[in-house]
Design a protein around this motif. Structure first.
Motif, PDB file in Angstrom:
ATOM      1  N   LYS A   1      29.812 -34.726 -16.974  1.00  0.00           N
ATOM      2  CA  LYS A   1      31.250 -34.800 -16.684  1.00  0.00           C
ATOM      3  C   LYS A   1      31.991 -34.795 -18.009  1.00  0.00           C
ATOM      4  O   LYS A   1      31.644 -35.545 -18.929  1.00  0.00           O
ATOM      5  N   VAL A   2      33.010 -33.956 -18.103  1.00  0.00           N
ATOM      6  CA  VAL A   2      33.806 -33.846 -19.323  1.00  0.00           C
ATOM      7  C   VAL A   2      35.094 -34.622 -19.122  1.00  0.00           C
ATOM      8  O   VAL A   2      35.799 -34.422 -18.128  1.00  0.00           O
ATOM      9  N   ASP A   3      35.401 -35.500 -20.076  1.00  0.00           N
ATOM     10  CA  ASP A   3      36.662 -36.242 -20.060  1.00  0.00           C
ATOM     11  C   ASP A   3      37.697 -35.388 -20.791  1.00  0.00           C
ATOM     12  O   ASP A   3      37.819 -35.436 -22.008  1.00  0.00           O
ATOM     13  N   TRP A   4      38.437 -34.564 -20.023  1.00  0.00           N
ATOM     14  CA  TRP A   4      39.363 -33.616 -20.628  1.00  0.00           C
ATOM     15  C   TRP A   4      40.532 -34.314 -21.300  1.00  0.00           C
ATOM     16  O   TRP A   4      41.098 -33.793 -22.269  1.00  0.00           O
ATOM     17  N   ASN A   5      40.898 -35.507 -20.851  1.00  0.00           N
ATOM     18  CA  ASN A   5      41.967 -36.255 -21.521  1.00  0.00           C
ATOM     19  C   ASN A   5      41.542 -36.655 -22.929  1.00  0.00           C
ATOM     20  O   ASN A   5      42.329 -36.574 -23.879  1.00  0.00           O
ATOM     21  N   LEU A   6      40.290 -37.092 -23.063  1.00  0.00           N
ATOM     22  CA  LEU A   6      39.779 -37.450 -24.381  1.00  0.00           C
ATOM     23  C   LEU A   6      39.696 -36.218 -25.282  1.00  0.00           C
ATOM     24  O   LEU A   6      40.034 -36.280 -26.471  1.00  0.00           O
ATOM     25  N   VAL A   7      39.270 -35.090 -24.725  1.00  0.00           N
ATOM     26  CA  VAL A   7      39.209 -33.848 -25.495  1.00  0.00           C
ATOM     27  C   VAL A   7      40.604 -33.468 -25.984  1.00  0.00           C
ATOM     28  O   VAL A   7      40.797 -33.104 -27.146  1.00  0.00           O
ATOM     29  N   GLN A   8      41.614 -33.578 -25.108  1.00  0.00           N
ATOM     30  CA  GLN A   8      42.989 -33.236 -25.484  1.00  0.00           C
ATOM     31  C   GLN A   8      43.509 -34.161 -26.577  1.00  0.00           C
ATOM     32  O   GLN A   8      44.150 -33.715 -27.534  1.00  0.00           O
TER      33      GLN A   8
ATOM     34  N   ILE B   1      27.596 -24.468 -17.019  1.00  0.00           N
ATOM     35  CA  ILE B   1      26.766 -24.568 -15.802  1.00  0.00           C
ATOM     36  C   ILE B   1      26.465 -26.030 -15.490  1.00  0.00           C
ATOM     37  O   ILE B   1      26.566 -26.468 -14.341  1.00  0.00           O
ATOM     38  N   ALA B   2      26.115 -26.805 -16.534  1.00  0.00           N
ATOM     39  CA  ALA B   2      25.814 -28.224 -16.325  1.00  0.00           C
ATOM     40  C   ALA B   2      27.047 -28.970 -15.841  1.00  0.00           C
ATOM     41  O   ALA B   2      26.947 -29.863 -14.985  1.00  0.00           O
ATOM     42  N   ASN B   3      28.215 -28.624 -16.355  1.00  0.00           N
ATOM     43  CA  ASN B   3      29.454 -29.266 -15.907  1.00  0.00           C
ATOM     44  C   ASN B   3      29.758 -28.882 -14.458  1.00  0.00           C
ATOM     45  O   ASN B   3      30.128 -29.731 -13.641  1.00  0.00           O
ATOM     46  N   HIS B   4      29.598 -27.623 -14.127  1.00  0.00           N
ATOM     47  CA  HIS B   4      29.909 -27.150 -12.772  1.00  0.00           C
ATOM     48  C   HIS B   4      28.969 -27.747 -11.719  1.00  0.00           C
ATOM     49  O   HIS B   4      29.390 -28.060 -10.603  1.00  0.00           O
ATOM     50  N   THR B   5      27.709 -27.901 -12.048  1.00  0.00           N
ATOM     51  CA  THR B   5      26.737 -28.440 -11.091  1.00  0.00           C
ATOM     52  C   THR B   5      26.743 -29.960 -11.048  1.00  0.00           C
ATOM     53  O   THR B   5      26.067 -30.541 -10.201  1.00  0.00           O
ATOM     54  N   GLY B   6      27.474 -30.604 -11.939  1.00  0.00           N
ATOM     55  CA  GLY B   6      27.599 -32.057 -11.877  1.00  0.00           C
ATOM     56  C   GLY B   6      26.635 -32.817 -12.761  1.00  0.00           C
ATOM     57  O   GLY B   6      26.573 -34.038 -12.704  1.00  0.00           O
TER      58      GLY B   6
END
Length: 147
Positions: free
Chosen positions: A86-93, A78-83
């Motif tokens: 922000k998740v750095d998906w490249n770093l997660v990958q 919910i926190a990610n969707h509402t802004g």
């Protein structure tokens, strides 16, 4: 003039062990296996009761942990969707790829560290010595998980 009378008291070990509390007899360091001390019915009851209690507690704690993890994940989404975050998906990958490499590196040797192997050997010896107690525990654990 000053003759000293030395008197000694005799300790009767049979009487001493009769008067010891039951938990000292069970959990003494040299207590041996339960198969040597108790009959089959007693071992099954002890294993079943302790297994049921463990399974019941495990079930309750597991539900609480699953609720906490699921709720936390839900709130993060919910926190990610509402802004708010922000998740750095490249770093997660990248981190996931590193973790996969380390995991495959550690499991490719197929050898257990010596400290883990010694603990596993101790558990196997205990299970072999206390088969009935372990069976009662396993049955009780499953019943506790189901209740």
């Amino acid at each position: 003039a000053g003759a000293k009378d030395d008197t000694f008291s005799v300790l009767d070990l049979a009487e001493y062990t009769k008067n010891r509390p039951w938990w000292r007899k069970i959990f003494a360091p040299s207590s041996g296996s339960s198969a040597e001390k108790y009959n089959v019915a007693t071992q099954l009851v002890i294993g079943g009761v302790t297994g049921w209690c463990t399974g019941f507690v495990f079930q309750k704690v597991g539900k609480l942990a699953a609720t906490a993890v699921g709720g936390g994940f839900f709130l993060l989404q919910i926190a990610n969707h509402t802004g708010y975050i922000k998740v750095d998906w490249n770093l997660v990958q990248r981190d996931m790829d590193k973790a996969k490499q380390q995991l495959s590196f550690h499991t490719s040797g197929n050898k257990m560290p010596p400290e883990v192997k010694s603990r596993v050997d101790e558990v196997i010896i205990f299970l072999k010595k206390n088969v009935i107690l372990t069976g009662g525990f396993a049955g009780g654990f499953l019943l506790g998980m189901a209740s």
